[in-house]
Scaffold this motif. Structure first.
Motif, PDB file in Angstrom:
ATOM      1  N   LEU A 147       6.627   0.490  -7.268  1.00  0.00           N
ATOM      2  CA  LEU A 147       6.008   1.729  -6.792  1.00  0.00           C
ATOM      3  C   LEU A 147       5.604   2.645  -7.947  1.00  0.00           C
ATOM      4  O   LEU A 147       4.470   3.132  -8.014  1.00  0.00           O
ATOM      5  CB  LEU A 147       6.980   2.444  -5.856  1.00  0.00           C
ATOM      6  N   HIS A 148       6.522   2.885  -8.878  1.00  0.00           N
ATOM      7  CA  HIS A 148       6.257   3.833  -9.955  1.00  0.00           C
ATOM      8  C   HIS A 148       5.215   3.301 -10.942  1.00  0.00           C
ATOM      9  O   HIS A 148       4.295   4.022 -11.347  1.00  0.00           O
ATOM     10  CB  HIS A 148       7.548   4.161 -10.697  1.00  0.00           C
ATOM     11  N   GLY A 149       5.346   2.022 -11.319  1.00  0.00           N
ATOM     12  CA  GLY A 149       4.440   1.461 -12.312  1.00  0.00           C
ATOM     13  C   GLY A 149       2.998   1.449 -11.861  1.00  0.00           C
ATOM     14  O   GLY A 149       2.100   1.891 -12.584  1.00  0.00           O
ATOM     15  N   ILE A 150       2.749   0.962 -10.644  1.00  0.00           N
ATOM     16  CA  ILE A 150       1.380   0.929 -10.132  1.00  0.00           C
ATOM     17  C   ILE A 150       0.871   2.342  -9.892  1.00  0.00           C
ATOM     18  O   ILE A 150      -0.293   2.659 -10.169  1.00  0.00           O
ATOM     19  CB  ILE A 150       1.311   0.091  -8.846  1.00  0.00           C
ATOM     20  N   GLY A 151       1.733   3.235  -9.412  1.00  0.00           N
ATOM     21  CA  GLY A 151       1.325   4.616  -9.195  1.00  0.00           C
ATOM     22  C   GLY A 151       0.888   5.300 -10.474  1.00  0.00           C
ATOM     23  O   GLY A 151      -0.023   6.135 -10.468  1.00  0.00           O
ATOM     24  N   ARG A 181       4.568  10.412  -3.063  1.00  0.00           N
ATOM     25  CA  ARG A 181       4.583  11.269  -4.244  1.00  0.00           C
ATOM     26  C   ARG A 181       4.384  10.458  -5.527  1.00  0.00           C
ATOM     27  O   ARG A 181       3.755  10.933  -6.472  1.00  0.00           O
ATOM     28  CB  ARG A 181       5.923  12.019  -4.293  1.00  0.00           C
ATOM     29  N   GLU A 182       4.904   9.221  -5.570  1.00  0.00           N
ATOM     30  CA  GLU A 182       4.776   8.382  -6.759  1.00  0.00           C
ATOM     31  C   GLU A 182       3.343   7.905  -6.976  1.00  0.00           C
ATOM     32  O   GLU A 182       2.976   7.522  -8.085  1.00  0.00           O
ATOM     33  CB  GLU A 182       5.704   7.174  -6.636  1.00  0.00           C
ATOM     34  N   ASN A 183       2.544   7.894  -5.919  1.00  0.00           N
ATOM     35  CA  ASN A 183       1.149   7.424  -6.009  1.00  0.00           C
ATOM     36  C   ASN A 183       0.161   8.520  -5.643  1.00  0.00           C
ATOM     37  O   ASN A 183      -0.994   8.234  -5.323  1.00  0.00           O
ATOM     38  CB  ASN A 183       0.934   6.221  -5.081  1.00  0.00           C
ATOM     39  N   ILE A 184       0.575   9.773  -5.687  1.00  0.00           N
ATOM     40  CA  ILE A 184      -0.238  10.875  -5.184  1.00  0.00           C
ATOM     41  C   ILE A 184      -1.558  11.012  -5.929  1.00  0.00           C
ATOM     42  O   ILE A 184      -2.558  11.493  -5.381  1.00  0.00           O
ATOM     43  CB  ILE A 184       0.570  12.204  -5.253  1.00  0.00           C
ATOM     44  N   HIS A 185      -1.590  10.579  -7.207  1.00  0.00           N
ATOM     45  CA  HIS A 185      -2.814  10.738  -7.990  1.00  0.00           C
ATOM     46  C   HIS A 185      -3.935   9.802  -7.541  1.00  0.00           C
ATOM     47  O   HIS A 185      -5.053   9.912  -8.049  1.00  0.00           O
ATOM     48  CB  HIS A 185      -2.522  10.534  -9.470  1.00  0.00           C
ATOM     49  N   VAL A 186      -3.651   8.896  -6.615  1.00  0.00           N
ATOM     50  CA  VAL A 186      -4.748   8.090  -6.088  1.00  0.00           C
ATOM     51  C   VAL A 186      -5.763   8.984  -5.382  1.00  0.00           C
ATOM     52  O   VAL A 186      -6.959   8.671  -5.323  1.00  0.00           O
ATOM     53  CB  VAL A 186      -4.204   6.996  -5.131  1.00  0.00           C
TER      54      VAL A 186
END
Length: 433
Positions: A147-151, A181-186
């Protein structure tokens, strides 16, 4: 082997040549893509061995779409990219789909040759994605360990800069929701046009960063079985320049129970108001969701399609207070659909009939209403009213039967006419005789 005539018109073996070699690269790419579809990838691999040019063009087709069903394949391919980094730029579509059990014995922090990213920031699988500089479609269905790495790939100016379509689903223990939250920048991606999130959760904070993006290219947003707070969603929807399609779905009995989501459909309509001038299609498929007030959607001037579960989600459930105002349909609405049966609320049924009768005033372009089978008396009332105002009514599950019955009636009437004409002819012949 092809034989071409010489200057005097005679065929000679001295002038033999590769007939494909005279074609431009654009045509050859189309030929190789057709070969990959009609033949096998092995055939295309054989063609790639003929010369350097064919090898370069075949790579563009062979690596255009990549499917990783196990992380071992992904790591092996990472090593291949390290030896031939040019192949990373040829990849347009990537699908990662494997369960948590596949990650148990892998070293995700292994070095990936060719990646400019420091190993401390990303796992090995995510760093491989960063090499694919021209990636346009990304479909993620992997364990939450990644989750964190791809995000983090979405939180950089150079990673996945060409991405157009993205699907994100992280498998959590106990089938829980993964933290958006971990991918919110998408949502901050400037070129992304279609985003699908499955089983994600988000609280009311939304995009709580000082540097907020503006006028992103997002056109379609699908939230599938997500636990999304309406205030948080409203904050995210301020970022796209012109969202056109919104879809949100839930199971009838979500598991685990929804914690962040509102139980009022009107809250999500309010969250969409920042995109009211561009939205063309709204689908909220949440059977457990209700509505306490009638929806006000006159501001949604571009909406042509509206899909809900229940008629009372549009009108609000019956209450002791008198109804002083009718529903505010989008002024350009063309199609209204209900996924569940009508008539479960008697007062709302009367309001729906009144709305259809006033179609010429509230929604002049309203052409079609789609419903499912339900109470026969209610459907008869709806049918009659729709027929009066010229509104097409499609009943899923019963529409074909109605068509057959109408055709049977037409055949019966034709038979009666033939019998009548036959009788009259017979009578005239008798009278003549």
């Amino acid at each position: 082997m092809l034989v071409f005539p010489d200057e005097d018109g005679d065929s000679t073996t001295a002038n033999q040549r590769d007939c494909l070699g005279v074609l431009p690269d654009e045509i050859l790419l189309q030929v190789f893509e057709t070969l990959a579809k009609l033949g096998t990838r092995k055939d295309l691999c054989n063609v790639s061995r003929l010369n350097k040019r064919y090898h370069r063009l075949s790579d563009a087709t062979l690596y255009k779409q990549v499917l990783f069903q196990t992380p071992e394949l992904h790591l092996t391919f990472s090593e291949s990219l390290g030896r031939r980094p040019r192949r990373g730029s040829a990849i347009n579509e990537v699908t990662l789909a494997y369960p948590s059990s596949e990650l148990s014995q892998l070293a995700l922090d292994a070095h990936v040759p060719g990646s400019y990213i420091h190993p401390s920031r990303f796992d090995g699988l995510s760093r491989t994605l960063s090499i694919m500089s021209n990636l346009e479609k990304l479909d993620i269905a992997v364990p939450s360990t990644l989750l964190h790495g791809i995000g983090s790939l979405f939180n950089g100016p150079f990673d996945l800069s060409c991405l157009k379509v993205c699907k994100l689903f992280y498998q959590c223990p106990n089938n829980d929701y993964w933290d958006l939250r971990e991918n919110i920048h998408v949502f901050a991606h400037p070129e992304l046009e279609e985003l699908t999130l499955r089983r994600a959760k988000l609280d009311e904070q939304g995009f709580n960063f000082l540097e907020r993006p503006h006028e992103t290219a997002l056109k379609k947003l699908h939230l599938i079985e997500c636990d999304i707070n309406d205030d948080g969603l409203g904050d995210l929807l301020e970022l796209p320049e012109a969202l056109e399609e919104f879809v949100m779905t839930h199971e009838e009995e979500p598991e685990p129970e929804l914690e962040e989501s509102s139980d009022n459909v009107a809250d999500y309509i309010n969250a969409l108001k920042s995109q009211s001038e561009s939205l063309e299609s709204i689908t909220i498929d949440s059977p457990s969701m209700t509505s306490r007030k009638v929806l006000r959607m006159r501001e949604f001037g571009a909406v042509k399609t509206l899909r809900l579960n229940w008629d009372y989600q549009l009108f609000g459930k019956s209450s002791k207070k008198p109804r002083l105002h009718s529903v505010g349909l989008p002024p350009e609405l063309e199609m209204l659909e209900f996924f569940n049966e009508l008539g479960t609320d008697a007062e709302v049924n009367d309001l729906l009939l009144a709305l259809i009768e006033s179609k010429a005033v509230v929604a002049r372009r309203w052409k079609t209403m789609v419903v499912v089978e339900g109470d026969e008396d209610v459907l008869k009332q709806i049918k009659a009213t729709c027929k009066e105002v010229g509104l097409q009514l499609d009943i899923i599950g019963a529409f074909d039967e109605d068509t057959e019955s109408e055709s049977d009636e037409d055949e019966d009437s034709e038979d009666e006419e033939e019998n009548d004409s036959g009788s009259s002819q017979h009578g005239s012949s008798v009278s003549d005789s």
